[in-house]
Write an enzyme that holds these catalytic residues in place. Structure first.
Site, PDB file in Angstrom:
ATOM      1  N   GLU A 107      -7.287  -2.927   0.898  1.00 59.60           N
ATOM      2  CA  GLU A 107      -6.302  -1.977   1.432  1.00 59.60           C
ATOM      3  C   GLU A 107      -6.506  -0.569   0.887  1.00 59.60           C
ATOM      4  O   GLU A 107      -7.650  -0.110   0.771  1.00 59.60           O
ATOM      5  CB  GLU A 107      -4.880  -2.512   1.170  1.00 59.60           C
ATOM      6  CG  GLU A 107      -4.646  -3.880   1.821  1.00 59.60           C
ATOM      7  CD  GLU A 107      -3.200  -4.295   1.839  1.00 59.60           C
ATOM      8  OE1 GLU A 107      -2.910  -5.456   1.526  1.00 59.60           O
ATOM      9  OE2 GLU A 107      -2.334  -3.470   2.167  1.00 59.60           O
ATOM     10  N   ASP A 111       5.204  -6.061   7.958  1.00 57.82           N
ATOM     11  CA  ASP A 111       4.246  -6.197   6.873  1.00 57.82           C
ATOM     12  C   ASP A 111       5.028  -6.207   5.547  1.00 57.82           C
ATOM     13  O   ASP A 111       6.256  -6.074   5.535  1.00 57.82           O
ATOM     14  CB  ASP A 111       3.227  -5.038   6.940  1.00 57.82           C
ATOM     15  CG  ASP A 111       1.939  -5.377   6.221  1.00 57.82           C
ATOM     16  OD1 ASP A 111       0.887  -4.839   6.598  1.00 57.82           O
ATOM     17  OD2 ASP A 111       1.970  -6.216   5.292  1.00 57.82           O
TER      18      ASP A 111
HETATM   19  C1  GLC Z   1      -0.526  -6.686   3.105  1.00 61.91           C
HETATM   20  C2  GLC Z   1      -1.317  -6.369   4.359  1.00 61.91           C
HETATM   21  C3  GLC Z   1      -1.204  -7.399   5.443  1.00 61.91           C
HETATM   22  C4  GLC Z   1      -0.980  -8.779   4.834  1.00 61.91           C
HETATM   23  C5  GLC Z   1       0.341  -8.760   4.107  1.00 61.91           C
HETATM   24  C6  GLC Z   1       0.614 -10.104   3.390  1.00 61.91           C
HETATM   25  O1  GLC Z   1       0.081  -5.533   2.602  1.00 61.91           O
HETATM   26  O2  GLC Z   1      -1.096  -5.085   4.943  1.00 61.91           O
HETATM   27  O3  GLC Z   1      -2.411  -7.340   6.214  1.00 61.91           O
HETATM   28  O4  GLC Z   1      -0.972  -9.757   5.851  1.00 61.91           O
HETATM   29  O5  GLC Z   1       0.439  -7.716   3.157  1.00 61.91           O
HETATM   30  O6  GLC Z   1      -0.295 -10.290   2.346  1.00 61.91           O
END
Ligand code: GLC
Length: 600
Positions: free
Chosen positions: A460, A265
């Site tokens: 988030e 991530d």
């Molecule tokens: C974010 C998320 C993830 C996402 C990634 C790219 O922090 O946790 O779900 O795909 O970054 O945006």
């Protein structure tokens, strides 16, 4: 046969690539931090757009132009390496970064709709609008099984049932990859099970409990041939998933035999250790293959190269990672596809088209859950005088929620193309009128009111509800690594405490003798005892997206309610749900107005 041929191609590439080029393939940078020349010089394997990061005027043509330039640098020039990049983004409820896109209900609404073919249709809309922007890779679907709806990402899940998550995730993967977009199931593993619902927190479970609830939804997706898996920020029993050799290599790649690529991530490896070299070494040796290092991608390449030279990471591990990356690119078809500007999908002017909006509207209708309908106030008579009020009655930003044009979502109606709940009602009920705050409610003018309330947009950890930060201390102390707590959305699940303007508006109108239908726009269930007591009818609309007309169609009896709660609804008491998962009322067949429409 195809696999054998593809493996031979991979072998040939592995024999050709230098160590630094191999590490470049393991590196994914963010579009704002990298140029096509950087992609060429460093053999970068992928580029992403983070939430809200868009090129130029954010039209599909701007995205195609951007991706075409990256493709040209990677494949098209004399001195190109010849390995195409994957361009990824979070199109989690439609191609939601791009202006004018169809914005579908977030997954919690699809969970409430309970219809797996609707999920497939949603994936198809998303895939076609992504292809129109020249994209290859969608960081979706989320397979989280939410256990505590204080979690800021509750709305990205299909609810609290592992079987539903598995069924819906599978159909989404089949439909998305069936239209040539690479899917990415996430977040591996246990993201929905953290203590207190803390985003990126600590999931404390036995292996048996983790497997039954949070691992199980991945099995159907693997059967469907999902090509990529994203690792989760959370930790399991104190160990960060990004550093867990057990979860990534032993289980995912070993026991489950996953052959695709495992991606980190966003800077997910940073939280393993203060020293970057240690963090890189731990995550690569845990078995991750591609690294989402949006800005610090140069440092990542240099650090990993030094680790290999220093013996911290074996060349065999690097080759395993690059083999998986190249295998995924071959399986996805990007090697054989023309440049983005010449792909068939970009010619299709489908972004936000009527056909896609019709799918979204149908999803909205089916996602609505009727929680209260005293005296059969609903469905409303289209000829009646309807007062529409509330902060989210006319606000596309609120009704779409996070991951819409920007990471944290929008406010108001200036940036998203769609219809608000107010516009949807007014389109069907000509005597409806919009009120600022219900202060002008008048029983001589208004037969009934629809008051649209709830949460403003978030994404988030910014969506977490945390009553106190002692929870973070507790969670953080259990974790072998660094926590990354974001400022929570609220300190309470009680809507009247977080948004007192909502219950005030409902009471203001009801006190004048105008019965209220409350419509809750939210990413999750909330404690709404006061709002429900002051309302005659109450509807959970989740985050319906751009097609607010779908809400009006059900309130006005064009279609019956079909939605059922995808997870329990909390009560003020806390431990006993106000409504169980699966609850939902409907009009039934004894309602004249609904039947009138059925006859039309
Ligand atoms: C974010 C998320 C993830 C996402 C990634 C790219 O922090 O946790 O779900 O795909 O970054 O945006």
């Amino acid at each position: 046969m195809r696999d054998a041929r593809q493996e031979a191609v991979v072998d040939a590439w592995l024999a050709r690539l230098s160590l630094r080029q191999k590490i470049g393939q393991m590196t994914m940078a963010e579009r704002g931090s990298v140029t096509p020349e950087d992609v060429k010089r460093n053999a970068l394997g992928a580029v992403l757009s983070g939430g809200g990061s868009h090129p130029g005027g954010n039209a599909p043509a701007d995205w195609v132009r951007m991706n075409d330039a990256f493709w040209q640098a990677a494949v098209g020039d004399e001195d190109s390496l010849g390995i195409p990049i994957l361009f990824g983004c979070d199109a989690v409820h439609g191609n939601n970064n791009v202006a004018g896109a169809t914005i579908l209900p977030h997954n919690i609404g699809l969970g409430a709709a309970g219809n797996v073919e609707l999920v497939a249709e949603a994936a198809g809309v998303t895939a076609r609008e992504m292809l129109a922007s020249g994209l290859d890779w969608n960081f979706a679907p989320v397979l989280a099984v939410v256990q505590d709806c204080r979690w800021g990402r509750t709305y990205e899940s299909y609810g609290n049932d592992p079987r539903r998550a598995g069924r819906f995730g599978r159909r989404y993967v089949e439909a998305l990859q069936g239209e040539d977009i690479v899917a990415c199931v996430k977040h591996w593993v246990g993201d929905g099970g953290t203590g207190h619902g803390i985003d990126q927190g600590e999931t404390t479970l036995s292996w048996e409990e983790l497997e039954a609830t949070h691992v199980a939804p991945y099995y159907p997706a693997f059967e469907a041939g999902v090509m990529t898996v994203m690792v989760s920020f959370n930790s399991w029993n104190g160990e960060k998933c990004h550093g867990s050799r057990f979860l990534v290599t032993d289980v995912l790649k070993g026991r489950l035999g996953f052959k695709g690529l495992v991606v980190s991530d966003w800077d997910g490896i940073d939280f393993l250790h203060e020293e970057y070299a240690t963090a890189v070494r731990l995550s690569v040796n845990a078995g991750l293959d591609m690294f989402m290092v949006p800005e610090r991608w140069r440092e990542f390449i240099d650090t990993l190269e030094a680790e290999v030279h220093g013996g911290g990471v074996s060349p065999a591990r690097i080759d395993d990672a690059v083999r998986r990356i190249l295998r995924t690119k071959l399986r996805s078809g990007v090697f054989d596809r023309p440049r983005p500007a010449r792909r068939p999908g970009v010619e299709v002017a489908c972004t936000g088209c009527d056909a896609h909006r019709e799918v979204a509207r149908r999803a909205v209708r089916r996602s609505l859950v009727l929680l209260k309908n005293a005296g059969n106030l609903l469905p409303l008579d289209p000829a009646s005088r309807i007062l529409v009020a509330g902060k989210s009655a006319h606000d596309l930003g609120h009704q779409c929620g996070g991951w819409t044009l920007s990471w944290q979502g929008e406010k108001g109606n200036d940036t998203i193309a769609g219809t608000t709940v107010w516009q949807g009602i007014h389109a069907l009920a000509p005597h409806a009128r919009l009120s600022e705050d219900g202060g002008d409610a008048d029983p001589d003018r208004d037969d009934v009111a629809v008051v649209v309330v709830g949460e403003t947009a978030y994404a988030e950890g910014f969506g977490d509800i945390r009553s106190g930060d002692e929870m973070l201390v507790e969670a953080g102390s259990a974790v072998d690594g660094l926590m990354n707590p974001l400022e929570p959305y609220a300190r309470s699940q009680v809507l009247a405490e977080v948004h007192p303007e909502d219950v005030a508006c409902i009471r203001r109108i009801a006190a004048r003798g105008v019965p209220v239908v409350a419509v809750l726009i939210s990413g999750r269930p909330l404690v709404v005892e006061e709002e429900m007591a002051a309302s005659t009818a109450f509807v959970a609309a989740w985050l319906p997206g751009s097609e607010g007309l779908g809400v009006g169609e059900v309130l006005l009896g064009r279609e019956d309610f079909a939605g059922r709660l995808p997870l329990p609804w909390p009560s003020a008491a806390g431990n006993v749900p106000r409504f169980p998962a699966g609850f939902g009322l409907d009009y039934g067949f004894d309602n004249a107005v609904a039947m009138a429409y059925k006859r039309k």
